[in-house]
Motif scaffolding. Structure first.
Motif, PDB file in Angstrom:
ATOM      1  N   ARG A   3       0.141   4.010  -6.008  1.00 17.11           N
ATOM      2  CA  ARG A   3       0.055   2.577  -5.788  1.00 17.11           C
ATOM      3  C   ARG A   3      -1.244   2.288  -5.033  1.00 17.11           C
ATOM      4  NH1 ARG A   3       4.157  -1.434  -5.033  1.00 17.11           N
ATOM      5  NH2 ARG A   3       5.680   0.207  -5.268  1.00 17.11           N
ATOM      6  N   LEU A   4      -1.871   1.177  -5.334  1.00 21.83           N
ATOM      7  CA  LEU A   4      -3.078   0.775  -4.626  1.00 21.83           C
ATOM      8  C   LEU A   4      -2.730   0.488  -3.166  1.00 21.83           C
ATOM      9  CD1 LEU A   4      -6.087   0.190  -5.223  1.00 21.83           C
ATOM     10  CD2 LEU A   4      -5.454  -2.193  -5.548  1.00 21.83           C
ATOM     11  N   ALA A   5      -3.507   1.016  -2.237  1.00 26.15           N
ATOM     12  CA  ALA A   5      -3.204   0.880  -0.816  1.00 26.15           C
ATOM     13  C   ALA A   5      -4.068  -0.176  -0.130  1.00 26.15           C
ATOM     14  CB  ALA A   5      -3.390   2.221  -0.111  1.00 26.15           C
ATOM     15  N   VAL A   6      -5.005  -0.740  -0.842  1.00 21.72           N
ATOM     16  CA  VAL A   6      -5.915  -1.721  -0.261  1.00 21.72           C
ATOM     17  C   VAL A   6      -5.924  -2.977  -1.128  1.00 21.72           C
ATOM     18  CG1 VAL A   6      -7.421   0.001   0.812  1.00 21.72           C
ATOM     19  CG2 VAL A   6      -7.883  -0.751  -1.514  1.00 21.72           C
ATOM     20  N   ASP A   7      -6.403  -4.054  -0.557  1.00 25.56           N
ATOM     21  CA  ASP A   7      -6.538  -5.313  -1.285  1.00 25.56           C
ATOM     22  C   ASP A   7      -7.671  -5.190  -2.304  1.00 25.56           C
ATOM     23  OD1 ASP A   7      -6.206  -8.179  -1.736  1.00 25.56           O
ATOM     24  OD2 ASP A   7      -8.101  -8.370  -0.649  1.00 25.56           O
ATOM     25  N   GLN A   8      -7.393  -5.512  -3.563  1.00 25.32           N
ATOM     26  CA  GLN A   8      -8.401  -5.346  -4.610  1.00 25.32           C
ATOM     27  C   GLN A   8      -9.634  -6.202  -4.361  1.00 25.32           C
ATOM     28  OE1 GLN A   8      -7.489  -6.711  -8.570  1.00 25.32           O
ATOM     29  NE2 GLN A   8      -8.900  -5.245  -9.480  1.00 25.32           N
ATOM     30  N   SER A   9      -9.471  -7.418  -3.872  1.00 26.52           N
ATOM     31  CA  SER A   9     -10.642  -8.273  -3.630  1.00 26.52           C
ATOM     32  C   SER A   9     -11.545  -7.663  -2.569  1.00 26.52           C
ATOM     33  CB  SER A   9     -10.211  -9.689  -3.247  1.00 26.52           C
ATOM     34  OG  SER A   9      -9.478  -9.686  -2.042  1.00 26.52           O
ATOM     35  N   ARG A  10     -10.968  -7.072  -1.568  1.00 28.65           N
ATOM     36  CA  ARG A  10     -11.752  -6.406  -0.519  1.00 28.65           C
ATOM     37  C   ARG A  10     -12.489  -5.195  -1.087  1.00 28.65           C
ATOM     38  NH1 ARG A  10     -12.057  -6.456   5.385  1.00 28.65           N
ATOM     39  NH2 ARG A  10     -13.338  -4.658   5.806  1.00 28.65           N
ATOM     40  N   LEU A  11     -11.795  -4.445  -1.921  1.00 30.93           N
ATOM     41  CA  LEU A  11     -12.369  -3.253  -2.532  1.00 30.93           C
ATOM     42  C   LEU A  11     -13.584  -3.603  -3.389  1.00 30.93           C
ATOM     43  CD1 LEU A  11     -11.801  -0.188  -2.912  1.00 30.93           C
ATOM     44  CD2 LEU A  11     -10.459  -0.829  -4.905  1.00 30.93           C
TER      45      LEU A  11
END
Length: 124
Positions: free
Chosen positions: A67-75
């Motif tokens: 699962r993605l652990a970070v916010d995609q927009s931030r990434l």
């Protein structure tokens, strides 16, 4: 089959994880990535992303679900910022970027720029 840079494949895996509603296996991710990358390649990417703390994983039987652990927009924003740091002519790079935006992207960018934004380290 065209070889892509590791960073591009990593970005594609992260995008697939961002689109997933539930945790997914390496095999499920492999099916979503164009170009038929090897299962072992996807596993290696996931291992590295886990080490970077960009994904979480949970064991299910003999395999892991990711699962993605970070916010995609931030990434994505962080990646864009990293690329801009290497530009010798920032104005030209930004100009070229804006010229290639779709009408929808341009509208979204204008909306963001018209709204006051707190700078890093400032509170909203």
């Amino acid at each position: 089959m065209t070889r892509r840079q590791l960073g591009q494949l990593e970005a594609e895996v992260l995008a697939a994880l961002a689109a997933a509603v539930d945790p997914v296996s390496a095999a499920e991710l492999r099916e979503q990535i164009p170009g038929e990358p090897a299962y072992t390649t996807i596993n290696t990417i996931l291992f590295r992303l886990h080490a970077k703390r960009l994904v979480t994983r949970e064991r299910q039987g003999r395999h892991y679900l990711y699962r993605l652990a970070v916010d995609q927009s931030r990434l994505v924003a962080d990646r864009m910022r990293d690329h801009l740091r290497h530009a010798s002519d920032l104005s030209s790079v930004l100009s070229r970027f804006v010229q290639n935006l779709t009408a929808e992207e341009e509208e979204a960018l204008r909306a963001v720029l018209d709204k006051p934004q707190p700078r890093s380290g400032e509170t909203a």
